[in-house]
Design a protein around this motif. Sequence first.
Motif, mmCIF file in Angstrom:
data_model
loop_
_atom_site.group_PDB
_atom_site.id
_atom_site.type_symbol
_atom_site.label_atom_id
_atom_site.label_comp_id
_atom_site.label_asym_id
_atom_site.label_seq_id
_atom_site.Cartn_x
_atom_site.Cartn_y
_atom_site.Cartn_z
ATOM 1 N N GLN A 39 -1.319 10.870 10.339
ATOM 2 C CA GLN A 39 -1.812 12.085 9.705
ATOM 3 C C GLN A 39 -2.293 11.874 8.276
ATOM 4 O O GLN A 39 -2.941 12.742 7.705
ATOM 5 N N LEU A 40 -2.003 10.724 7.694
ATOM 6 C CA LEU A 40 -2.436 10.469 6.323
ATOM 7 C C LEU A 40 -3.926 10.169 6.288
ATOM 8 O O LEU A 40 -4.448 9.438 7.123
ATOM 9 N N VAL A 41 -4.600 10.719 5.289
ATOM 10 C CA VAL A 41 -6.021 10.442 5.090
ATOM 11 C C VAL A 41 -6.169 9.058 4.462
ATOM 12 O O VAL A 41 -5.534 8.747 3.453
ATOM 13 N N GLY A 42 -7.000 8.212 5.067
ATOM 14 C CA GLY A 42 -7.231 6.880 4.514
ATOM 15 C C GLY A 42 -5.976 6.018 4.545
ATOM 16 O O GLY A 42 -5.185 6.054 5.484
ATOM 17 N N LEU A 43 -5.801 5.199 3.502
ATOM 18 C CA LEU A 43 -4.611 4.358 3.309
ATOM 19 C C LEU A 43 -4.354 3.418 4.490
ATOM 20 O O LEU A 43 -3.204 3.154 4.849
ATOM 21 N N GLU A 44 -5.426 2.869 5.073
ATOM 22 C CA GLU A 44 -5.251 2.025 6.256
ATOM 23 C C GLU A 44 -4.364 0.810 5.981
ATOM 24 O O GLU A 44 -3.507 0.459 6.804
ATOM 25 N N GLN A 45 -4.541 0.168 4.838
ATOM 26 C CA GLN A 45 -3.730 -1.009 4.521
ATOM 27 C C GLN A 45 -2.264 -0.638 4.315
ATOM 28 O O GLN A 45 -1.365 -1.406 4.668
ATOM 29 N N ILE A 46 -2.024 0.533 3.749
ATOM 30 C CA ILE A 46 -0.647 1.011 3.571
ATOM 31 C C ILE A 46 0.004 1.234 4.935
ATOM 32 O O ILE A 46 1.152 0.843 5.169
ATOM 33 N N LYS A 47 -0.728 1.850 5.851
ATOM 34 C CA LYS A 47 -0.202 2.096 7.194
ATOM 35 C C LYS A 47 0.142 0.784 7.888
ATOM 36 O O LYS A 47 1.180 0.667 8.555
ATOM 37 N N GLU A 48 -0.727 -0.206 7.732
ATOM 38 C CA GLU A 48 -0.478 -1.506 8.347
ATOM 39 C C GLU A 48 0.769 -2.168 7.770
ATOM 40 O O GLU A 48 1.559 -2.781 8.496
ATOM 41 N N LEU A 49 0.965 -2.028 6.449
ATOM 42 C CA LEU A 49 2.124 -2.651 5.812
ATOM 43 C C LEU A 49 3.421 -1.962 6.241
ATOM 44 O O LEU A 49 4.439 -2.620 6.477
ATOM 45 N N VAL A 50 3.390 -0.634 6.371
ATOM 46 C CA VAL A 50 4.575 0.088 6.840
ATOM 47 C C VAL A 50 4.921 -0.355 8.257
ATOM 48 O O VAL A 50 6.097 -0.571 8.587
#
Length: 301
Positions: A39-50
């Motif tokens: 549901q977060l807008v953008g932040l693809e690299q953050i999502k991958e790290l999580v």
Amino acid sequence: MLRSSEAPLVSSAVPASEPAALNTPVQGLFQEIQKELDQLVGLEQIKELVYEIYALLQVARMRSDAGLHSGGQVFHMIFKGNPGTGKTTVARIVAKLFQKMGVLSKGHLVEVERADLVGEYIGHTAQKTRDLVKKAIGGILFIDEAYSLARGGEKDFGKEAIDTLVKAMEDHKNQFVLILAGYCDEIDFFMCSNPGLHSRFPIQMNFPDYNLDQLIQITELMAKERDYILMPQSMSRLREHLQSEKEDGSHAFSNARYVRNLIEKGIRNQAVRLLNQYVTGNPGKLELMTLRPEDFRMQLP
């Protein structure tokens, strides 16, 4: 004072990368976390790290079940980025992940700033900092604008807070997670203030500014969450204004926080317009929901 959390930045968009297929029990454990990340807008690299952190924890469980060594991971983190880029929102998701995976017993987030940590006399700062660490046991201690602790030099009580935090990270190893957040350059300066800091934060997340399309997406979502509709002309005006603000280098742009302020100001302007327009009787439901171009006067309070 204790800081309020950032507004949720949500999107119905599917993330750029999908995690590998998981067996049913594991998938169920991560399902809620994955939903919040999606549901977060953008932040693809953050999502991958999580997801990378989740995968590490899950495989550690498998290794433990197989009689293999699986401990020793440190999860203290640095979040770098401008205001309004989702750092607090992600910190809450990480706290929930750690609680579900058994890393943290409670999974709560204690959000503080310099004023909460630094006291007025020698010894006061150490006690205030220890009290906040104690409050964060079982969860995450999130220090926003952490670099402000190092701004006063050697005689400033902020250094006492840093020293106390470094000691607490050793004394309460694996009992809480410390996340330091702030501007990229300022955080890099802060990390040089104590020789023990660099090695204690193995995970660093960079939160980029939102591009214009992402800001428009966030604008629409924030209006929708509040049961408001933006006219096409309103969106055009907002897009033009946001583009101008992003290009203005005279001040720091606060991303989603700035968008939230625009929406809330527009809602207040709409309320005044409707009361003046409908002296007798009430506006219809659609009129109550609609934000018109004239509701967006671009001077924020």
